[in-house]
Design an enzyme around this catalytic site. Structure first.
Site, PDB file in Angstrom:
ATOM      1  N   LYS A  79     -44.105  55.528   2.228  1.00 10.83           N
ATOM      2  CA  LYS A  79     -43.165  56.505   1.684  1.00 10.83           C
ATOM      3  C   LYS A  79     -41.926  56.571   2.569  1.00 10.83           C
ATOM      4  CE  LYS A  79     -43.308  61.348   0.073  1.00 10.83           C
ATOM      5  NZ  LYS A  79     -44.167  62.543  -0.083  1.00 10.83           N
ATOM      6  N   SER A 154     -44.470  64.566  -4.697  1.00  9.24           N
ATOM      7  CA  SER A 154     -43.287  63.831  -4.305  1.00  9.24           C
ATOM      8  C   SER A 154     -43.551  62.365  -3.936  1.00  9.24           C
ATOM      9  CB  SER A 154     -42.627  64.526  -3.114  1.00  9.24           C
ATOM     10  OG  SER A 154     -43.458  64.452  -1.978  1.00  9.24           O
ATOM     11  N   SER A 178     -48.472  66.556  -2.910  1.00 11.30           N
ATOM     12  CA  SER A 178     -47.603  65.391  -3.096  1.00 11.30           C
ATOM     13  C   SER A 178     -48.284  64.023  -3.007  1.00 11.30           C
ATOM     14  CB  SER A 178     -46.455  65.429  -2.092  1.00 11.30           C
ATOM     15  OG  SER A 178     -45.494  66.358  -2.507  1.00 11.30           O
TER      16      SER A 178
END
Lengths: 491, 102
Positions: A79, A154, A178
């Protein structure tokens, strides 16, 4: 079977046996990225050159017997809020558009020490604030199961990349769901470990008391293997907790006899999609048939988790994000008059709407006169929520629950009503407040063909129980690949 | 409850004050939106007032961790070039910012 449709552990095994070279694996990953990115857009940055160079190095280390882990040479994605030395790290924000970290996050270093090849940085909601990956400055990521839908967020890029077989596994971060929610939306497995299990050193902070890094992969075994690589005590993170055992692979046992599972009936009220509800209940039934005891119970305080979370998370975000001021790194406004004007303009031009909204709320709840009424009240609510979980875990080993009230919504439908979007995190947020481990596993698809995930929540440090139950459930079903992968992938 | 309706009290002055604290400059439309958003969120957060938290200790951390100390040993060498490479503006190996003292 193509290289990228193998599980991470299968691919790692073939690399160890010299049936597949690291270079072949990395090239297969990069080829899949080329094929999928035009449709899915999971990545902010793809590091083709670095990955190919790294492949040679890792192959050499394997050949010399210096690395022998189960996932050595396997292509991974991380990420874009995890710092990678020499590789741009944006947090999907304009404010970090040109930021190249001078150091690597500890979790990523753990992967590298085990021989991982990082192929790129995945898209996310800006500063991890969002549930759809639509707040990214670098464009939306699409759900590989249906390109008209969001991947969740997310960590939407990490989950979409794993589902689209662009990488064998990925790292995400989970502050209020997330990792678990996009895993559920993309039909992959994601774990949010117990707070303090994975070092947050080098993770660009959103809400430090809630943030935790975790693995995302296409099955439970791969997630356990990755968790074993990244879970470790780290002196560089003062909230890192030394654990008695870091053996997670050993928990992969196809047996849930004697396991006590509780289902919070207060999660099954209005707002929960009927199909999701049926999927969760029938998945729980499967575990019951395999020997677990399953019963409904009252968790209580469910509706208070979201408001308490937004006070705490925004307060911490307001403080954490004060470092972005245009002085040492990141975006600086083109025109300004004096230092304070430079701060204000750089931040106002560099942050997106959702980030500004949360910084404003955070600044308000911490301001004098409102601190007690909001921030302290939320911390007290957090204590009560933790107590409710403590009570539940006196009776149950695991709590089984939905991940999200519905499957992935369509693109463009969520951001116009922030409060509604926040409420969709109702089943995941309390787990962060209480510091607990949670896992999302795919349990089926709805009538529209979108994946539905089940969340299993454990008491602190009890990832092993979650892995055992998740693994046992997984043995009863076949992994499904998204349509876009089946059509675009190699035969 | 007296503070039940704090949300209604978000005045223009309050938004300006929060903007100063947050170091954010909001344009006309953004400012109106921020006001509406914050009122709505705070109205929702006011739900917490239903909970009796008398005598409950605020929990900032889930585990009883106190200060964690370690020896202050440098392990990461000199990285000033990489660090300065990120500077929006630099001069003679320093970060350059607008004049701060008259």
């Amino acid at each position: 079977m193509s290289i990228m449709s193998m599980t991470a552990v299968e691919l790692g095994s073939k690399i160890r046996k010299r049936e597949i070279s690291v270079e072949e694996a990395v090239k297969a990953s990069l080829a899949q990225v080329k094929k999928m990115e035009v449709k899915v857009h999971s990545f902010v940055t793809v590091d083709e050159e670095g990955a190919l160079k790294r492949a040679q190095k890792v192959q050499k280390l394997i050949d010399e017997g210096l690395i022998s882990g189960p996932l050595a040479g396997v292509p991974a994605a991380v990420k874009d809020n995890l710092c990678t030395a020499g590789l741009r790290t944006t947090c999907s924000s304009k404010i970090l558009e040109n930021f190249v970290p001078s150091y690597t996050a500890e979790a990523v270093q753990c992967l590298e020490r085990s021989g991982a090849v990082i192929i790129g940085k995945t898209n996310m909601d800006e500063f991890a604030m969002g549930s759809t990956t639509e707040t990214s400055y670098y464009g939306v990521t699409k759900n590989p199961w249906n390109l008209e839908h969001v991947p969740g967020g997310s960590s939407g890029g990490s989950c979409a990349a794993a589902a689209a077989e662009e990488c064998s596994y990925a790292l995400g971060s989970d502050t209020g769901g997330s990792i678990r929610q996009p895993s559920s939306f993309c039909g992959v497995v994601g774990i949010k470990p117990t707070y303090g299990t994975v070092s947050r050193y080098g993770l660009i902070a959103y809400a430090s008391s809630l943030d935790q890094i975790g693995p995302i992969a296409r099955n439970v075994t791969d997630c356990a293997a990755v968790l074993e690589m990244i879970a470790a005590h780290d002196v560089k993170d003062s909230t890192s907790v030394p654990r008695k055992s870091y053996d997670f692979m050993g928990a992969l046992v196809d047996d849930v006899r004697g396991l006590r599972i509780g289902i919070p009936q207060d999660y099954f009220t209005e707002g929960l999609d009927e199909e999701v509800k049926e999927h969760i209940l029938s998945a729980a039934k499967v575990l019951e048939e395999r020997g677990a005891s399953v019963e409904m119970f009252d968790l209580s305080l469910v509706q208070y988790a979201v408001p308490a979370y937004y006070v705490i998370a925004c307060a911490e975000a307001g403080s954490n994000l004060s470092r972005f001021d245009g002085v040492k790194y990141g975006y600086r406004a083109g025109h300004y008059e004096g230092l304070h004007d430079m701060y204000k303009r750089s931040r106002s031009e560099g942050f997106g709407a959702e980030v500004k909204r949360r910084i404003m709320l955070g600044s308000f709840v911490l301001s004098s006169g409102y601190y007690d009424a909001y921030y302290l009240k939320a911390l007290k609510t957090k204590a009560l929520i933790k107590q409710a979980f403590d009570k539940a875990f006196e009776k149950y080993d695991i709590i089984a629950a939905p991940v999200s009230p519905s499957a992935a919504p369509k693109l463009g439908k969520s951001l116009s009503d922030p409060l509604k979007m926040y409420l969709s995190d109702i089943y995941t947020i309390s787990v962060n407040l209480a510091g607990l481990p949670g896992i999302s596993i795919p349990v089926g698809t709805n009538k529209e063909g979108l994946p539905v995930g089940m969340q299993l929540i454990g008491n602190c440090y009890e990832e092993r129980k979650l892995l055992r139950a998740a693994y046992t459930f997984e043995q009863t079903r076949v992994y499904e690949r998204p349509g876009v992968v089946k059509m675009g992938g190699e035969a | 409850m007296e503070d039940r309706k704090i949300a209604d009290k978000i005045s223009d002055e309050m938004i300006d004050y929060v903007g100063i604290l947050a170091k954010l400059e909001l344009s006309g439309r953004e400012r109106e939106e921020a006001k509406a958003d914050m009122e709505r969120m705070l109205d929702y957060i006011d739900m917490l007032n239903e909970l009796d938290t008398e005598g409950i200790e605020p929990m900032s951390h889930v585990f009883p961790i106190s200060n964690v100390f370690r020896e202050d040993i440098v392990t990461n060498g000199d990285g000033h070039e990489e660090t300065l490479a990120n500077a929006p503006l630099m001069k003679e190996n320093c970060f350059k910012v607008p004049r701060t003292i008259g």
